[in-house]
Design a protein around this motif. Structure first.
Motif: not given
Lengths: 374, 409
Positions: A31-34, A51-54, A150-155
């Protein structure tokens, strides 16, 4: 015959099944974002800390560009290749894109990607084109903005401790890649240039902690490994981005050993580490600002110096200046760079490629002639 | 067909004045070495106000490129740069300039430009500028300062974008002081900025007069009248000139006097003229088309808030539509301009030399057509290097475009 080694095979698998390979699938299944990135100046640590995979977006070896439908033909072939992959829906699994605005071509890819490929999240990071005190401040503000986005994206807040952790994992990766790469400096290196390129590029895709485990395994296995190729002239390749190993393969098939490079898809990706001893965002900023620069960053001298240090350390017999067509900044640099190299009696071959992997055959005779001269 | 006899009499009264301004500038440039005045070579959209503040004579190799092209010297110069190892795919402004240096030739009495004591460039317009200026620095062995403008494509402009540029302007003053011995003076700086702002204001107002139907000024007149805003921004003479030009054009606008007879189709032009073939505008005009809007010329205009001199000057350069707009922003800007200037069609010059400005043209053209139904045409050429120019191909594209415009009535 050289027997294949375990870790090498597994690293290669990551590349072969790229873009959507096993480790990316696993990541997504949790459930994690790339996040796909373009250009070495995207600070991966911040994405990872969120918490995202670059992963780095690349073109594909051998694919004729569908990007031609949307871009003028005198556009960077790497960018056209990336857009093609996007249009072929190879990157539909991405949850977002972050590109660094360094060269003009990346900026335009960003536009086209958003219009024709689409991305749920997109961010263009303007990177300063100059290394100075004022650019350092500007860059820091830009990174703060990216972090906020990115904080806005991950919450979730990106904490200092998560940044520090990301830095550690990334630094370890750089150190391991460097240790492996240093083996190329000796006689009869245990890896071919193609293998080194594959190793480096796989590290741009895999989650870094897993990549680190594989690299450690590889280091252990390499101790007993014999050189995969017969000794030949030791070459360095310097220039534009190379998103696949086709050109290096051709050069090695002609009988050379590609022992080192000055490429953003090669050693420049990992050579500099983050000094993890202060405000982590500032530390990340300093690394990306001061690393061995792309030709689009001013002044160019740190890169020229890097090339000369490499030549010495890796006992390079000749340098190939490799330019992708329409990669203007490197094309400008080559004129002065060639002069500098020739003044030190280092043989130079300059090649210009229309595509990172197509139509290479016609270069064969030029490369052979160059190798005979060495 | 157009009259082949040389045009002795220009349409605008101010044309004579413009000619004199240019002649004075180039006469001074020929003497500046003898007067031991420091010379700086500036890239396009570099802050020329710094030179006028610091009593340094500014030279624009790009402006010079347009003249080499007009006088049919650019092919030879570009080839000379290629012979030194520069790729033929690089910007022809750069190749033309480097080639003229290697050959030591130019359009003025056969001579090249007065050699620089200083080099100042921005990366604002494109990265080629910085690389070209690095080569100049290597060739002449003189100091180089690069102003790195923030290029916040798709970002909202924040104070830190402006501050970065402003900070570098302060550094640049120090750089010029160090290398010329000339001292920075705040009062002089403010005076220069005042003239620059006033000239910009007038220049933008003159551009806006093209909203009048029929257009009171032709594209060739607009492009040739850019000289003072590019080269003399910060000089009193530029303000005086644009005052007169404004008066003349606004009078023509009031009288609804057309710059080009038979104005049937009003066109938006993207982006560079073909400097060795300005007559293309004449061809367009024969077909009833008149270019009434462009962002190329207006890029060189920009207001300055003199109460915050460094930040104010930075604002003149940062956030400029031509230089830092992405496809979507540019599409929106053009849609707005199409409305304001009563435009019937858009002509895109895909300039081989200028990838930065030409990339994205397909998307802008498509976007405009889909959103507001205004058609566009794209033709390819190079703005300075005529070697691969195909007049037939360009005219074919334009002919088909005019058929489309005609069919729309």
């Amino acid at each position: 015959m050289v027997h294949s080694i375990d870790s090498m095979e597994r690293l290669r698998d990551e590349l072969n099944s790229f873009p959507q390979n096993e480790s990316i699938k696993k990541w997504k299944n949790q459930g994690k974002k790339v996040i796909g990135w373009v250009c070495n100046y995207v600070p991966e640590e911040i994405i990872y800390a969120a918490g995202f995979l670059p992963i780095r977006i690349m073109g594909h070896e051998g694919v004729i560009s569908r990007g031609d439908d949307y871009l003028q033909s005198n556009m960077c072939p790497y960018i056209r290749g990336c857009l093609s992959q996007g249009l072929e829906k190879k990157y539909d699994f991405l949850d977002g894109i972050i590109f660094a605005h360094t060269c003009d071509a990346v900026c335009r890819l960003f536009d086209n990607w958003r219009i024709y490929v689409g991305a749920p999240y997109s961010y263009l990071l303007d990177h300063p084109h100059k290394i100075s005190d004022s650019s350092q401040q500007y860059h820091y503000r830009q990174l703060e903005k990216l972090k906020k986005s990115l904080e806005d994206l991950s919450g979730q807040e990106i904490t200092n401790s998560s940044l520090k952790e990301a830095i550690d994992i990334y630094n370890e990766n750089r150190m391991l890649l460097k240790q492996i790469h240093r083996l190329m400096a000796g006689d009869n290196p245990p890896l071919s240039g193609v293998e080194v390129s594959d190793i480096i590029r796989s590290s741009m895709i895999m989650p870094k902690d897993q990549n680190n485990l594989l690299l450690k395994g590889l280091l252990a296995e390499l101790v007993a490994r014999k050189s995969p190729s017969a000794p030949g002239p030791r070459l360095m390749i310097s220039g534009s981005i190379m998103d696949n190993a086709a050109f290096i393969r051709l050069v090695e098939e002609c009988g050379a050993e590609v022992v080192t490079d000055d490429l953003c898809s090669g050693t420049r990706y990992f050579w500099d580490s983050v000094e993890n001893n202060q405000n982590p965002l500032a530390a990340i900023g300093l690394r990306y600002l001061n690393m061995v620069p792309c030709a689009c960053i001013e002044p160019p001298f740190p890169r020229f110096e890097y090339v000369f240090n490499m030549i010495e350390e890796y006992r390079v017999d000749g340098v190939i200046l490799y330019g992708l067509m329409f990669c203007d900044t490197f094309q400008y640099d080559f004129v002065g760079q060639r002069k500098r190299l020739e003044e030190k009696n280092i043989p130079v071959l300059e090649v210009e490629l229309e595509h990172p992997s197509l139509g290479l055959g016609q270069l064969k005779t030029r490369i052979q002639a160059f190798l005979e001269m060495l | 067909m157009s009259d082949k006899k040389p045009e002795k009499k220009k349409r605008l009264k101010t044309a004579e004045k413009l000619g004199k301004l240019m002649a004075d500038y180039y006469t001074e440039s020929a003497m500046v070495k003898a007067q031991k005045k420091p010379v700086a070579w500036l890239s396009s959209v570099a802050p020329v106000e710094v030179c006028y503040t610091m009593d340094v004579f500014p030279i624009y190799p790009e402006n010079y490129g347009t003249m080499c092209a007009a006088r049919k010297l650019s092919a030879e110069f570009c080839a000379a740069a290629e012979a030194k190892g520069f790729s033929t795919d690089l910007c022809s402004y750069a190749l033309n300039n480097l080639g003229s240096i290697y050959l030591n030739k130019g359009p003025f009495m056969g001579q090249g430009l007065p050699e620089p004591d200083l080099l100042i460039a921005t990366e604002h317009a494109c990265l080629s500028m910085a690389k070209w200026w690095e080569e100049l620095s290597r060739h002449f062995n003189v100091p180089l300062y690069i102003v790195d403008a923030a290029l916040p494509v798709g970002e909202d402009l924040s104070p830190h974008h402006i501050n970065y540029f402003a900070e570098q302007l302060r550094e640049l003053m120090g750089f010029v002081e160090e290398h010329t011995g000339n001292k920075f003076d705040m009062d002089k700086f403010k005076e220069v900025l005042g003239y620059s702002d006033e000239a910009s204001k007038l220049f933008l107002e003159i551009g806006a007069l093209r909203k009048t139907v029929p257009s009171p000024i032709s594209p060739i007149e607009i492009f040739t009248n850019m000289f003072p805003i590019v080269t003399l921004a910060g000089k009193k003479e530029a303000v005086e000139f644009y005052n007169e030009l404004y008066d003349e054009i606004s009078e023509l606008a009031k009288r609804k006097e057309a710059a080009v007879p038979n104005e049937k189709y009003r066109l938006l032009w993207d982006l560079f003229p073909i400097w060795y073939n300005l007559n293309l505008f004449k061809y367009i005009e024969e077909k009833g088309g008149v270019v009434v809007a462009d962002v190329y010329a207006t890029t060189f205009g920009g207001r300055v808030d003199i109460s915050r001199p460094f930040e104010g000057l930075a604002e003149r350069y940062v956030g400029n539509p031509l230089l830092s707009y992405g496809v979507q922003q540019k599409t929106e800007l053009y849609k707005q301009m199409i409305k304001e200037y009563h435009v019937d069609g858009v002509v895109f010059h895909s300039n081989r030399s200028c990838r930065m400005a030409s990339m994205g043209q397909y998307d802008v053209k498509q976007g405009i057509y889909e959103d507001i139904g205004i058609p566009g045409a794209i033709f390819e050429s190079d703005f300075v290097d005529p070697r691969s120019y195909s007049d037939e191909q360009v005219k074919d594209t334009l002919d088909s475009f005019f058929e489309i415009l005609e069919s729309r009535g």
